[in-house]
Motif scaffolding. Structure first.
Motif, PDB file in Angstrom:
ATOM      1  N   ASP A  38       0.851  -1.180   0.000  1.00 50.97           N
ATOM      2  CA  ASP A  38       0.000   0.000   0.000  1.00 50.97           C
ATOM      3  C   ASP A  38       0.889   1.232   0.000  1.00 50.97           C
ATOM      4  OD1 ASP A  38      -2.484  -1.386   0.123  1.00 50.97           O
ATOM      5  OD2 ASP A  38      -2.110  -1.771   2.254  1.00 50.97           O
ATOM      6  N   VAL A  39       0.519   2.238  -0.777  1.00 44.40           N
ATOM      7  CA  VAL A  39       1.355   3.422  -0.923  1.00 44.40           C
ATOM      8  C   VAL A  39       0.585   4.693  -0.584  1.00 44.40           C
ATOM      9  CG1 VAL A  39       2.776   4.789  -2.504  1.00 44.40           C
ATOM     10  CG2 VAL A  39       2.727   2.305  -2.732  1.00 44.40           C
ATOM     11  N   ILE A  40       1.180   5.518   0.265  1.00 46.30           N
ATOM     12  CA  ILE A  40       0.676   6.861   0.520  1.00 46.30           C
ATOM     13  C   ILE A  40       1.501   7.779  -0.384  1.00 46.30           C
ATOM     14  CG2 ILE A  40       0.302   8.664   2.241  1.00 46.30           C
ATOM     15  CD1 ILE A  40       0.637   6.398   4.375  1.00 46.30           C
ATOM     16  N   ALA A  41       0.879   8.283  -1.436  1.00 44.12           N
ATOM     17  CA  ALA A  41       1.579   9.119  -2.410  1.00 44.12           C
ATOM     18  C   ALA A  41       1.499  10.576  -1.974  1.00 44.12           C
ATOM     19  CB  ALA A  41       0.963   8.936  -3.790  1.00 44.12           C
ATOM     20  N   LEU A  42       2.628  11.136  -1.582  1.00 44.03           N
ATOM     21  CA  LEU A  42       2.669  12.506  -1.087  1.00 44.03           C
ATOM     22  C   LEU A  42       3.164  13.423  -2.194  1.00 44.03           C
ATOM     23  CD1 LEU A  42       4.219  11.752   2.408  1.00 44.03           C
ATOM     24  CD2 LEU A  42       1.822  11.909   1.779  1.00 44.03           C
ATOM     25  N   VAL A  43       2.271  14.262  -2.680  1.00 42.78           N
ATOM     26  CA  VAL A  43       2.562  15.112  -3.837  1.00 42.78           C
ATOM     27  C   VAL A  43       1.893  16.475  -3.667  1.00 42.78           C
ATOM     28  CG1 VAL A  43       2.858  13.211  -5.491  1.00 42.78           C
ATOM     29  CG2 VAL A  43       0.579  14.113  -5.025  1.00 42.78           C
ATOM     30  N   ARG A  44       2.305  17.413  -4.518  1.00 47.12           N
ATOM     31  CA  ARG A  44       1.649  18.719  -4.487  1.00 47.12           C
ATOM     32  C   ARG A  44       0.342  18.712  -5.288  1.00 47.12           C
ATOM     33  NH1 ARG A  44       6.452  22.981  -5.636  1.00 47.12           N
ATOM     34  NH2 ARG A  44       7.245  21.261  -6.897  1.00 47.12           N
ATOM     35  N   ASN A  45       0.251  17.802  -6.266  1.00 47.25           N
ATOM     36  CA  ASN A  45      -0.958  17.701  -7.084  1.00 47.25           C
ATOM     37  C   ASN A  45      -1.425  16.248  -7.141  1.00 47.25           C
ATOM     38  OD1 ASN A  45      -3.028  17.815  -8.922  1.00 47.25           O
ATOM     39  ND2 ASN A  45      -1.856  18.839 -10.532  1.00 47.25           N
ATOM     40  N   PRO A  46      -2.350  15.858  -6.259  1.00 44.98           N
ATOM     41  CA  PRO A  46      -2.826  14.468  -6.215  1.00 44.98           C
ATOM     42  C   PRO A  46      -3.423  13.976  -7.524  1.00 44.98           C
ATOM     43  CG  PRO A  46      -3.486  15.644  -4.240  1.00 44.98           C
ATOM     44  CD  PRO A  46      -2.946  16.672  -5.191  1.00 44.98           C
ATOM     45  N   ASP A  47      -3.915  14.884  -8.375  1.00 45.04           N
ATOM     46  CA  ASP A  47      -4.522  14.480  -9.646  1.00 45.04           C
ATOM     47  C   ASP A  47      -3.508  13.824 -10.580  1.00 45.04           C
ATOM     48  OD1 ASP A  47      -6.988  15.426  -8.860  1.00 45.04           O
ATOM     49  OD2 ASP A  47      -6.696  17.401  -9.753  1.00 45.04           O
ATOM     50  N   LYS A  48      -2.219  14.049 -10.326  1.00 43.99           N
ATOM     51  CA  LYS A  48      -1.183  13.482 -11.186  1.00 43.99           C
ATOM     52  C   LYS A  48      -0.799  12.058 -10.788  1.00 43.99           C
ATOM     53  CE  LYS A  48       1.025  17.823 -12.571  1.00 43.99           C
ATOM     54  NZ  LYS A  48       2.309  18.579 -12.634  1.00 43.99           N
ATOM     55  N   VAL A  49      -1.351  11.576  -9.690  1.00 44.71           N
ATOM     56  CA  VAL A  49      -1.023  10.239  -9.203  1.00 44.71           C
ATOM     57  C   VAL A  49      -1.969   9.222  -9.836  1.00 44.71           C
ATOM     58  CG1 VAL A  49      -0.873   8.755  -7.172  1.00 44.71           C
ATOM     59  CG2 VAL A  49      -0.176  11.149  -7.022  1.00 44.71           C
ATOM     60  N   GLU A  50      -1.406   8.159 -10.360  1.00 49.18           N
ATOM     61  CA  GLU A  50      -2.212   7.116 -10.992  1.00 49.18           C
ATOM     62  C   GLU A  50      -3.134   6.470  -9.965  1.00 49.18           C
ATOM     63  OE1 GLU A  50      -1.580   2.973 -13.554  1.00 49.18           O
ATOM     64  OE2 GLU A  50       0.088   4.366 -13.254  1.00 49.18           O
ATOM     65  N   LYS A  51      -4.390   6.333 -10.337  1.00 51.92           N
ATOM     66  CA  LYS A  51      -5.395   5.788  -9.417  1.00 51.92           C
ATOM     67  C   LYS A  51      -5.214   4.282  -9.252  1.00 51.92           C
ATOM     68  CE  LYS A  51      -7.525   9.772  -8.983  1.00 51.92           C
ATOM     69  NZ  LYS A  51      -6.592  10.583  -9.803  1.00 51.92           N
ATOM     70  N   SER A  52      -5.314   3.825  -8.012  1.00 49.81           N
ATOM     71  CA  SER A  52      -5.205   2.409  -7.689  1.00 49.81           C
ATOM     72  C   SER A  52      -5.823   2.176  -6.320  1.00 49.81           C
ATOM     73  CB  SER A  52      -3.732   1.979  -7.672  1.00 49.81           C
ATOM     74  OG  SER A  52      -3.589   0.699  -7.066  1.00 49.81           O
ATOM     75  N   PRO A  53      -6.453   1.008  -6.109  1.00 49.86           N
ATOM     76  CA  PRO A  53      -7.021   0.704  -4.797  1.00 49.86           C
ATOM     77  C   PRO A  53      -5.957   0.699  -3.687  1.00 49.86           C
ATOM     78  CG  PRO A  53      -7.863  -0.809  -6.452  1.00 49.86           C
ATOM     79  CD  PRO A  53      -6.744  -0.060  -7.088  1.00 49.86           C
ATOM     80  N   ARG A  54      -4.711   0.475  -4.063  1.00 49.65           N
ATOM     81  CA  ARG A  54      -3.638   0.403  -3.070  1.00 49.65           C
ATOM     82  C   ARG A  54      -2.936   1.752  -2.860  1.00 49.65           C
ATOM     83  NH1 ARG A  54      -2.301  -4.158  -0.850  1.00 49.65           N
ATOM     84  NH2 ARG A  54      -2.990  -6.151  -1.696  1.00 49.65           N
ATOM     85  N   VAL A  55      -3.381   2.784  -3.540  1.00 50.89           N
ATOM     86  CA  VAL A  55      -2.717   4.090  -3.465  1.00 50.89           C
ATOM     87  C   VAL A  55      -3.641   5.140  -2.865  1.00 50.89           C
ATOM     88  CG1 VAL A  55      -1.613   5.936  -4.786  1.00 50.89           C
ATOM     89  CG2 VAL A  55      -1.275   3.548  -5.463  1.00 50.89           C
ATOM     90  N   PRO A  88       4.989  14.938   9.274  1.00 49.04           N
ATOM     91  CA  PRO A  88       4.957  13.817  10.224  1.00 49.04           C
ATOM     92  C   PRO A  88       3.585  13.147  10.307  1.00 49.04           C
ATOM     93  CG  PRO A  88       6.159  15.649  11.169  1.00 49.04           C
ATOM     94  CD  PRO A  88       5.514  16.160   9.916  1.00 49.04           C
ATOM     95  N   THR A  89       2.526  13.949  10.223  1.00 48.63           N
ATOM     96  CA  THR A  89       1.174  13.389  10.252  1.00 48.63           C
ATOM     97  C   THR A  89       0.888  12.613   8.971  1.00 48.63           C
ATOM     98  OG1 THR A  89       0.385  15.200  11.646  1.00 48.63           O
ATOM     99  CG2 THR A  89      -1.275  13.946  10.427  1.00 48.63           C
ATOM    100  N   ALA A  90       1.335  13.151   7.838  1.00 47.19           N
ATOM    101  CA  ALA A  90       1.078  12.516   6.540  1.00 47.19           C
ATOM    102  C   ALA A  90       1.746  11.155   6.419  1.00 47.19           C
ATOM    103  CB  ALA A  90       1.549  13.435   5.418  1.00 47.19           C
ATOM    104  N   ILE A  91       2.897  11.000   7.074  1.00 46.88           N
ATOM    105  CA  ILE A  91       3.632   9.735   6.996  1.00 46.88           C
ATOM    106  C   ILE A  91       3.424   8.874   8.240  1.00 46.88           C
ATOM    107  CG2 ILE A  91       5.407  10.787   5.540  1.00 46.88           C
ATOM    108  CD1 ILE A  91       7.275  10.901   7.937  1.00 46.88           C
ATOM    109  N   GLY A  92       2.579   9.337   9.133  1.00 45.67           N
ATOM    110  CA  GLY A  92       2.458   8.697  10.446  1.00 45.67           C
ATOM    111  C   GLY A  92       2.029   7.246  10.435  1.00 45.67           C
ATOM    112  N   ASP A  93       1.213   6.845   9.438  1.00 48.59           N
ATOM    113  CA  ASP A  93       0.739   5.462   9.424  1.00 48.59           C
ATOM    114  C   ASP A  93       1.521   4.594   8.439  1.00 48.59           C
ATOM    115  OD1 ASP A  93      -0.303   6.924   7.340  1.00 48.59           O
ATOM    116  OD2 ASP A  93      -2.254   5.937   7.344  1.00 48.59           O
ATOM    117  N   ALA A  94       2.659   5.074   7.974  1.00 53.54           N
ATOM    118  CA  ALA A  94       3.499   4.302   7.054  1.00 53.54           C
ATOM    119  C   ALA A  94       4.552   3.508   7.822  1.00 53.54           C
ATOM    120  CB  ALA A  94       4.191   5.226   6.061  1.00 53.54           C
TER     121      ALA A  94
END
Length: 212
Positions: free
Chosen positions: A26-43, A57-63
């Motif tokens: 499972d991937v937490i994709a941290l970006v400035r524009n989420p629309d550029k991230v390929e859609k996937s159930p695991r992302v 720290p909060t954004a990566i907290g559950d990784a």
């Protein structure tokens, strides 16, 4: 495993994202524009600025682990400063959240046979010098960290599009050259090496390089 991936929509980041998902992570994709991230159930795409040390720290907290493919804005005359600042923010956030951090750097900090670093050579391409200097100094910064589980990855000199072969060699502080004297790796195979290291850490608090 859950991976927080900073810069997931970039050239390297998108390859790492694809490799991670293909292996069932499972991937937490941290970006400035989420629309550029390929859609996937695991992302899960999250809008975060690398310089926001309070939000990171909060954004990566559950990784379980953080992979940073962050790079300062290319073509920006202040790229060096912005790359250093963003990287420092990421390092601080990883420490605050208590996360392992894998940083994708550059090849310029690799050592020649005389012990010098390629980025200091007059032959090093000027258009990549600021980025390479910044990545080298980030490596020096991260080496000083005593409370961080880190790994720094330097790809081959030529990082290019190409197929995923899964066949490459690993090194330490000197570049890997093939039989033709070339130092190359595809983004797809760099991603393989990165996820290999994520799954089975072999370079804790070390830098390694990868090439054909």
């Amino acid at each position: 495993m859950k991976i927080a991936l900073i810069g997931a929509s970039g050239f390297v980041g998108s390859a790492v994202l694809e490799e991670a998902v293909s292996r069932g992570h499972d991937v937490i994709a941290l970006v400035r524009n989420p629309d550029k991230v390929e859609k996937s159930p695991r992302v899960t795409a999250r809008k975060v600025d690398a310089n926001d040390t309070k939000a990171l720290p909060t954004a990566i907290g559950d990784a379980d682990v953080v992979i940073s493919a962050f790079v300062g804005p290319r073509g920006d005359p202040d790229q060096y400063t912005k790359h250093r600042a963003g990287s420092a923010s990421i390092i601080e956030a990883a420490k605050t959240a208590g996360k392992r951090l894998i940083v994708v750097g550059g090849a310029g900090s690799l050592h020649a046979t005389d012990g010098s670093q390629f980025v200091d050579s007059d032959q090093f391409p000027k258009e990549y010098k600021n980025e390479a200097r910044a990545a080298r100094d980030v490596l020096n910064d991260i080496k000083k960290e005593t409370a961080l589980d880190w790994t720094f990855v330097s790809p081959a000199f030529v990082l290019k599009p190409g197929e995923r072969t899964g066949k490459f060699r690993l090194g330490a502080d000197s570049p890997i050259f093939d039989d033709k004297g070339e130092s190359t790796i595809s983004a797809a195979d760099l991603a393989v090496a990165l996820i290999d290291e994520t799954e089975q850490p072999k370079h804790t608090r070390k830098r390694f390089t990868v090439g054909y």
